[in-house]
Scaffold this motif. Structure first.
Motif, PDB file in Angstrom:
ATOM      1  N   GLY A   1       0.795  -1.221   0.000  1.00  0.00           N
ATOM      2  CA  GLY A   1       0.000   0.000   0.000  1.00  0.00           C
ATOM      3  C   GLY A   1       0.821   1.262   0.000  1.00  0.00           C
ATOM      4  O   GLY A   1       0.355   2.298   0.483  1.00  0.00           O
ATOM      5  N   VAL A   2       2.022   1.219  -0.578  1.00  0.00           N
ATOM      6  CA  VAL A   2       2.907   2.380  -0.558  1.00  0.00           C
ATOM      7  C   VAL A   2       3.268   2.863  -1.962  1.00  0.00           C
ATOM      8  O   VAL A   2       3.222   4.053  -2.249  1.00  0.00           O
ATOM      9  N   CYS A   3       3.602   1.941  -2.863  1.00  0.00           N
ATOM     10  CA  CYS A   3       4.159   2.371  -4.157  1.00  0.00           C
ATOM     11  C   CYS A   3       3.106   2.901  -5.122  1.00  0.00           C
ATOM     12  O   CYS A   3       3.427   3.592  -6.080  1.00  0.00           O
TER      13      CYS A   3
ATOM     14  N   LYS B   1     -18.341  -1.449  -3.799  1.00  0.00           N
ATOM     15  CA  LYS B   1     -17.658  -0.824  -2.669  1.00  0.00           C
ATOM     16  C   LYS B   1     -16.570  -1.740  -2.143  1.00  0.00           C
ATOM     17  O   LYS B   1     -16.682  -2.968  -2.240  1.00  0.00           O
ATOM     18  N   VAL B   2     -15.537  -1.133  -1.566  1.00  0.00           N
ATOM     19  CA  VAL B   2     -14.427  -1.911  -1.011  1.00  0.00           C
ATOM     20  C   VAL B   2     -14.080  -1.424   0.393  1.00  0.00           C
ATOM     21  O   VAL B   2     -14.373  -0.288   0.766  1.00  0.00           O
ATOM     22  N   ASP B   3     -13.465  -2.320   1.140  1.00  0.00           N
ATOM     23  CA  ASP B   3     -12.754  -1.945   2.361  1.00  0.00           C
ATOM     24  C   ASP B   3     -11.353  -1.542   1.906  1.00  0.00           C
ATOM     25  O   ASP B   3     -10.622  -2.362   1.349  1.00  0.00           O
ATOM     26  N   TYR B   4     -10.976  -0.277   2.100  1.00  0.00           N
ATOM     27  CA  TYR B   4      -9.720   0.225   1.552  1.00  0.00           C
ATOM     28  C   TYR B   4      -8.489  -0.363   2.225  1.00  0.00           C
ATOM     29  O   TYR B   4      -7.387  -0.261   1.693  1.00  0.00           O
ATOM     30  N   GLY B   5      -8.650  -0.977   3.387  1.00  0.00           N
ATOM     31  CA  GLY B   5      -7.535  -1.629   4.049  1.00  0.00           C
ATOM     32  C   GLY B   5      -6.622  -0.648   4.764  1.00  0.00           C
ATOM     33  O   GLY B   5      -6.946   0.525   4.972  1.00  0.00           O
ATOM     34  N   LEU B   6      -5.435  -1.147   5.126  1.00  0.00           N
ATOM     35  CA  LEU B   6      -4.469  -0.354   5.892  1.00  0.00           C
ATOM     36  C   LEU B   6      -3.629   0.493   4.956  1.00  0.00           C
ATOM     37  O   LEU B   6      -2.508   0.134   4.593  1.00  0.00           O
ATOM     38  N   VAL B   7      -4.184   1.628   4.550  1.00  0.00           N
ATOM     39  CA  VAL B   7      -3.501   2.523   3.619  1.00  0.00           C
ATOM     40  C   VAL B   7      -3.366   3.895   4.263  1.00  0.00           C
ATOM     41  O   VAL B   7      -4.354   4.483   4.696  1.00  0.00           O
ATOM     42  N   HIS B   8      -2.153   4.399   4.327  1.00  0.00           N
ATOM     43  CA  HIS B   8      -1.915   5.726   4.890  1.00  0.00           C
ATOM     44  C   HIS B   8      -2.464   6.793   3.950  1.00  0.00           C
ATOM     45  O   HIS B   8      -2.442   6.644   2.724  1.00  0.00           O
TER      46      HIS B   8
END
Length: 334
Positions: free
Chosen positions: A40-42, A53-60
């Protein structure tokens, strides 16, 4: 419960089971979706949720701000479906990854904190990949460590690979490499992985940006371009702290098919100095007609992505990147 995911514009469909993110479910189904860090970084895996719809998860918020979510964007390596989805994403080339054994054939240390490892595969393996892709070493307790391949591919496959490892004190794999690894040791890896590779269906000039051992996949791409006699103008910037960190300086200087510019950030010398992506911006204030391939430390890649787009007019879809995240980097994003 499984949800059906439809990819646009290809029309490919697959199911994502309970707890599976959109990217992994697609890869498991055999679809070549773009990805690199899987943390979830690049932002390589960013797609647009057209329906559902989605659960966006652990994204800063740095990597997926609320303004991006409002436009329908999601990072597919983190997003989990909450219902059936239609997702717009550009599928890519690639070969399905496999688990392969290998043996350490060569172990060199061209800089105090850099190891160049030559790997020999079984003679009947004929491993195929795209220049710029990476492999995951499979360690104990299910741990993995990712390293880019630093050799050009061959259409018939190869049986020898090379990786570049920077020592991160306390790192499970890098401590082993620098303290215990020896020639003839056996390792296992899964690959090829990732969607960082040269897009050969374009005639745009190329700017390549490497930081530290991010030089490894850039080396593979540069040597592939030489082998294929690609005539597009190529400019390579390699940014490091100290001159000793340019651990393959003479090799890079020997490539006559591209312009090579080394940049030091922490040492006075007679060449370019400062942040490597700033050197690019000084030389290319208008990147609107270019492709950029960036690899290395996340802060370098993210700064280049942001500033090239905001200040140099680089189209967002012409920035291709691979961020070298350490386990500490990944933990910091959680």
């Amino acid at each position: 419960m499984a949800y059906r995911i439809t990819l646009k514009p290809s029309g490919h469909t697959y199911e994502a089971g309970e707890g599976k993110n959109v990217l992994q479910a697609g890869l498991d189904a055999g679809h070549m979706l773009p990805y690199s860090c899987r943390a979830g970084v690049c932002r390589t895996c960013r797609g647009t949720i057209l329906e559902g719809k989605v659960d966006y998860g652990l994204v800063h918020d740095t990597y997926l701000p609320e303004s991006d979510k409002a436009k329908g964007y999601a990072l597919l390596c983190q997003a989990k479906p909450l219902c059936d989805l239609v997702v717009e994403v550009r599928e890519v080339q690639g070969v399905r990854p496999r688990i392969i054994p290998c043996r350490v054939e060569r172990l060199d240390k061209p800089a105090p904190d850099v190891a160049v490892i030559g790997l020999r595969l079984p003679m009947n393996e004929n491993f195929r990949f795209l220049a710029g892709q990476y492999i995951d070493f499979l360690l104990k307790e299910g741990k993995r460590r990712s390293y880019s391949l630093a050799v050009r591919p061959d259409p018939g496959g190869v049986t020898a690979l090379e990786i570049h490892v920077r020592h991160t004190p306390g790192g499970v794999f890098t401590d082993h490499v620098f303290d215990k690894l020896k020639v003839r040791d056996l390792l296992r890896f899964e690959g090829p992985l990732g969607s960082f590779y040269l897009r050969e269906d374009s005639n745009k000039p190329i700017v390549m940006v490497a930081s530290g051992t991010g030089f490894a996949p850039i080396k593979a791409i540069a040597e592939h371009a030489l082998e294929k006699k690609i005539s597009r103008p190529i400019t390579l910037y390699w940014g490091v702290r100290l001159e000793r960190d340019l651990y393959m300086l003479e090799l890079a200087r020997s490539w006559k098919h591209l312009k090579f510019i080394p940049v030091l950030s922490d040492q006075q010398w007679d060449g370019r100095m400062g942040f490597v992506h700033r050197a690019v911006m000084e030389d290319f204030p208008d990147l609107s007609g270019h492709q950029v391939y960036a690899c290395g430390a996340p802060i370098v890649v993210e700064s280049a992505r942001r500033d090239f787009s905001a200040q140099c007019r680089l189209p967002a879809d012409e920035f291709y990147a691979d961020s070298f995240l350490t386990e500490a980097d990944k933990a910091a994003t959680a």
